[in-house]
Design an enzyme around this catalytic site. Structure first.
Site, short mmCIF file in Angstrom:
data_model
loop_
_atom_site.label_atom_id
_atom_site.label_comp_id
_atom_site.label_asym_id
_atom_site.label_seq_id
_atom_site.Cartn_x
_atom_site.Cartn_y
_atom_site.Cartn_z
N CYS A 33 29.65 20.23 -13.15
CA CYS A 33 30.29 18.92 -13.03
C CYS A 33 30.23 18.42 -11.58
CB CYS A 33 31.74 19.03 -13.50
SG CYS A 33 32.53 17.46 -13.87
N GLY B 219 21.37 45.37 -27.50
CA GLY B 219 22.41 45.07 -28.48
C GLY B 219 23.21 46.28 -28.94
N CYS C 107 31.90 13.41 -14.84
CA CYS C 107 30.53 13.29 -14.34
C CYS C 107 29.61 12.57 -15.32
CB CYS C 107 29.95 14.66 -13.98
SG CYS C 107 29.49 15.66 -15.41
N CYS D 221 31.32 13.83 -20.52
CA CYS D 221 32.33 14.31 -19.58
C CYS D 221 32.96 13.11 -18.88
CB CYS D 221 31.69 15.24 -18.55
SG CYS D 221 32.76 15.61 -17.14
N CYS E 205 33.87 18.53 -18.15
CA CYS E 205 33.02 19.72 -18.17
C CYS E 205 33.86 20.99 -18.03
CB CYS E 205 32.04 19.71 -17.01
SG CYS E 205 30.69 18.56 -17.18
#
Lengths: 363, 197, 295
Positions: C280, C40, C252, C249, C274
């Site tokens: 997808c 980080g 899909c 979606c 998606c």
């Protein structure tokens, strides 16, 4: 079924083909050569070399042609090439007192040894559009183009102790902001590096702001000189330095407000600008900004943008700036979707609160 | 004059050798305590081990000074490092980007650069040569890079574990350690906590 | 001035494997190892000019170029999609300069360079996810000065950020940050996860993959090692929550994935689909196969 608009390789290839077509322009006209750009758009080449941090007229001219005259794009092309080059060594510091000058003027003296030499300048031209400019031109007067070596005007002040001496070269080699990440506070060599490759327009505007009172430094143009200096490199095998050629430089030394109080005698201070090629506006702006950034050295309050080292150095580079500003045209629809969802939710909640308030009021 | 041993023994294909060795190091420091094999080895002169030499050939250069402990400070090794990396050698542990120790504890970890609170990255990476990865002391590692805990044997004496705990306690300051043996390495970034079993 | 003419040099321009020279790779590799050791924390590195603009993924590209080897399989996504123009350009850059294999399949990739998304398919151990980062400093919008923010990180002084989030709640009833949502890494450094939607934040926590972040213009590299706790900042009475989509979606049928909203006409018609195109396609292919098998 609906299919989202897709970029795809074909679209990119087609766009680049169109770009090439537009770049060539009207095929009835002869194609511009890089040699013509170098010879006739000299100052454009100078700027690309200065801000591209690479002294190579040929590459700069090629870049300008490839960039369709977009200077920042050309600078970017040169930088991206420069960064891949191997480093064989470092030259010795150039001695601008030994410059073969094409132009040298001092605003602080009426006349001085070596004289005022106007050289190839736009100064005092009447800015009247002239369709014939750039066609055949007379040969220059011989005396005006001989490139004789004359000493620096500002050194006369130095002899009397009237101006602070050039800062002594540090014992260590100066840092290199193209090799190490810049950290603050930056020393003067690093600041000058950043300014030397900084955007001319940005420096110009900052310099202007100091003249208008945002960190006024009472500048006089001690000397502006442009000409060719030899560059030398140490050859350990030979035990001495050899010249590997000459480059054209523009140097500006500003004489600024004096300091000194009590025990310390009064003395003028300096601002320094140096740029590849004939880049006078850049060198002058750099000198003003350099002086403004020395505020701490002279105990001046840092109150204006031009004195703010982190602000100036973080934003002077036009290749960085243009990249980040222009990146906004990349797709951001994922993040925008996230914002849309939030704004819709906030609006729904607001509407619910409003209708609750209305029904409460009605009761 | 650079010795013969100093001139030979670089990577066979430097670009790919360095890439492969870097990935091994990256894996070692990302998954502390795992034994990671090196594939393409540099061949430095003894007493510098092949794995330590490989790391230096991969990461050291004129911007990254190298410290060697007393046993490693011999001409062939110095020549090899100079020729293959261009890195300056330093006798001051606190100025080193990389240090190579011929055995654990020849120089205390506290002697090396630990970085500053502003720049904890300005610290030394300490490469420790050992006969084999494994051995003396069973330990339990936890921290970033380790899913729950990893139990391994470290080739160090218990005194060194105390040094490591002090190093870990300085986080985010501290040094990172890479143990090397033969053609393998094992990483201990400063984030790794070492407990007993 | 140009007696030398224009015949030399320029025709013979050659580039190293993955474009970057070895000296640059070494300095970036050193920075990456430090980043992994201090999760980080933003390690400064000498970012180079790349043959693409700053702000367009130069940091990610430099990290990828320094990590990449001939056996790697590279996937590049922008907005979750493999076929967005910038993803296509970057993938092409590496195929050309490193000659490596590329893929659009998340599972097949060893290295995934991304802008603004984390793939839906969980990453596995051994994979490396490289994020393109525009502004690496999570405190930047509260304090523009690097000299100040560096001090705040050093002192572990993040009160400012919590105050900002709390002001959002007071004003809007919610934290008004929807992307680039700050996270606490391994309990010490607060990090900008790059402008991914906060929907993706939970995927960073204890991920088996190594996550590397490259900010080219701002010259910073940072990292989250595998299996590292990554916590999105929140308050006890206002726990962190991700976006929820009411519809699946439209292509899909997946739920629980991040969706793009595509405007279909000027009468408010829209399709949610998606953002992760590979996911997808895989779901649709799976359904197709299932449908075929049932015949």
């Amino acid at each position: 079924m609906y299919v989202a608009v897709k970029g795809g390789e074909t679209a990119i290839a087609n766009a680049h083909r169109l770009l090439a077509h537009e770049r060539r322009g009207d095929p009835e006209l002869p194609a511009l050569t890089a040699g013509q750009i170098d010879a006739q758009l000299t100052l454009a080449v100078d700027r690309v070399m200065a801000e591209g941090s690479l002294y190579d007229r040929e590459l700069a001219a090629v870049a300008i042609r490839q960039a369709r005259g977009d200077m920042i794009e050309a600078i970017f092309l040169v930088r991206a090439y420069r960064t891949t080059l191997l480093r064989f060594g470092a030259t010795l510091p150039v001695d601008t007192a030994r410059m073969a000058v094409q132009r040298r003027i001092s605003a602080t003296h009426k006349d001085l040894p070596g004289g005022q030499l106007l050289g190839p300048t736009f100064d005092y031209t009447h800015r009247l559009l002239d369709p014939g400019a750039g066609d055949a031109a007379e040969a220059p007067a011989e005396a005006d183009a001989d490139g004789s070596v004359v000493g620096r005007a500002i050194d006369a002040l130095g002899g009397e102790g009237l101006i602070e001496p050039d800062s002594a070269a540090a014992a260590d080699a100066p840092g290199d902001l193209t090799r190490e990440p810049l950290s603050f506070p930056a020393d003067r060599p690093l600041r000058l590096q950043a300014l030397a490759r900084g955007d001319e327009g940005f420096l110009l505007v900052l310099a202007y702001s100091t003249q208008r009172g945002y960190a006024r430094t009472h500048p006089f143009a001690g000397e502006i000189r442009m000409g060719d200096v030899e560059i030398e490199i140490d050859m350990p095998e030979l035990g001495f330095a050899v010249s590997i050629g000459a480059i054209r430089l523009t140097e500006c030394q500003m004489v600024n407000q004096f300091r000194g109080a009590g025990d310390v005698p009064a003395q003028f201070t300096r601002g320094y600008g140096l740029a590849f090629g004939h880049s006078e506006r850049k060198a002058m702006a750099m000198a003003l900004v350099d002086r403004a950034l020395r505020a701490d050295e002279f105990g001046e309050d840092r109150v204006a943008p031009a004195q703010d080292e982190e602000f100036v150095l973080s934003h002077a580079d036009n290749v960085q700036a243009t990249g980040f500003v222009e990146h906004l045209k990349l797709p951001h629809y994922v993040d925008f979707q996230a914002e849309l969802e939030l704004v819709r939710r906030l609006r729904r909640e607001h509407a619910a609160r409003a209708s609750a308030a209305t029904s409460e009021a009605a009761e | 004059m650079i010795s013969e041993a100093g001139l030979s023994g670089g990577f066979e294909v430097p670009v790919l050798g360095a890439q492969a060795a870097f990935r091994a190091l990256l894996a070692a420091l990302s998954e502390p305590g795992t034994i990671v094999p090196l594939t393409d080895m540099a061949e430095p002169p003894a007493p510098l081990g092949a794995a330590a030499g490989t790391i230096l050939a991969t990461l050291a250069d004129h911007d990254a000074a190298v410290f060697l402990d007393e046993r490693l400070r011999v001409k062939d090794v110095a020549d090899w490092i100079a020729f293959h990396t261009g890195a300056p050698l330093t006798a001051d542990a606190a100025l080193a980007s990389f240090a190579v120790l011929s055995a654990p504890g020849t120089v205390p970890l506290a002697a090396f650069a630990e970085g500053s609170h502003d720049y904890p990255d300005r610290s030394t990476t300490v490469i420790v040569q050992v006969p084999a990865l494994g051995g003396e002391t069973a330990v339990r590692l936890t921290g970033p890079g380790i899913k729950t805990a990893r139990e391994i044997a470290l080739p160090v004496a218990s005194g060194w574990l105390a040094e490591w705990r002090a190093n870990h306690a300085r986080f985010p300051l501290g040094v990172d350690v890479v143990f090397v043996a033969g053609e393998t390495l094992l990483g201990l970034p400063r984030t790794t906590r070492i407990g007993g079993i | 001035m140009s007696e030398a003419g224009f015949d030399g040099g320029t025709a013979a321009i050659r580039y190293n494997f993955a474009y970057l020279d070895e000296q640059t790779k070494r300095s970036i590799r050193r920075a990456i190892l430090k980043a992994v050791a201090i999760p980080g924390y933003q390690v400064p590195f000498a970012s180079r000019e790349m043959p693409m603009p700053f702000g367009w993924g130069t940091g990610g590209v430099q990290v990828t170029a320094s990590v990449l080897g001939p056996d790697d399989v590279l996937k590049v996504i922008d907005q979750g999609a493999d076929d967005t123009t910038n993803a296509v350009a970057i993938r092409g850059f590496f195929a050309r300069t490193a000659g490596i294999a590329t893929t659009t399949r998340t599972a097949e990739a060893t290295i995934i360079q991304t802008r603004h998304r984390i793939p839906e398919e969980p990453l596995r151990a051994g994979q490396i996810l490289v994020y393109q980062v525009p502004i690496p400093e999570p405190l930047r919008f509260l304090e523009p000065r690097e000299t100040e923010t560096r001090r705040l990180h050093a002192l572990n002084e993040y009160g400012l950020l919590y105050v900002k989030l709390y002001e959002d709640i007071a004003k809007h009833g919610h934290v008004a940050t929807t992307y680039a949502y700050p996270v606490l890494v391994a309990g010490r450094y607060i990090m900008d996860p790059s402008p991914i939607p906060k929907f993706d934040n939970p995927k960073m926590d204890m991920s088996p993959a190594l996550q590397l972040f490259g900010a080219g213009r701002e010259r910073r590299i940072y990292a989250v090692p595998p299996y590292t706790p990554v916590r999105s900042l929140d308050f006890e009475d206002h726990p962190f929550r991700v976006q929820e989509f009411t519809e699946p979606c439209g292509l899909c049928g997946s739920r629980g994935v991040y969706l793009d909203e595509v405007v279909l006409d000027d009468r408010g018609g829209r399709l949610f689909m998606c953002s992760d195109t590979d996911h997808c396609e895989a779901v649709r292919a799976g359904k197709g196969a299932a449908a075929e098998a049932s015949w």
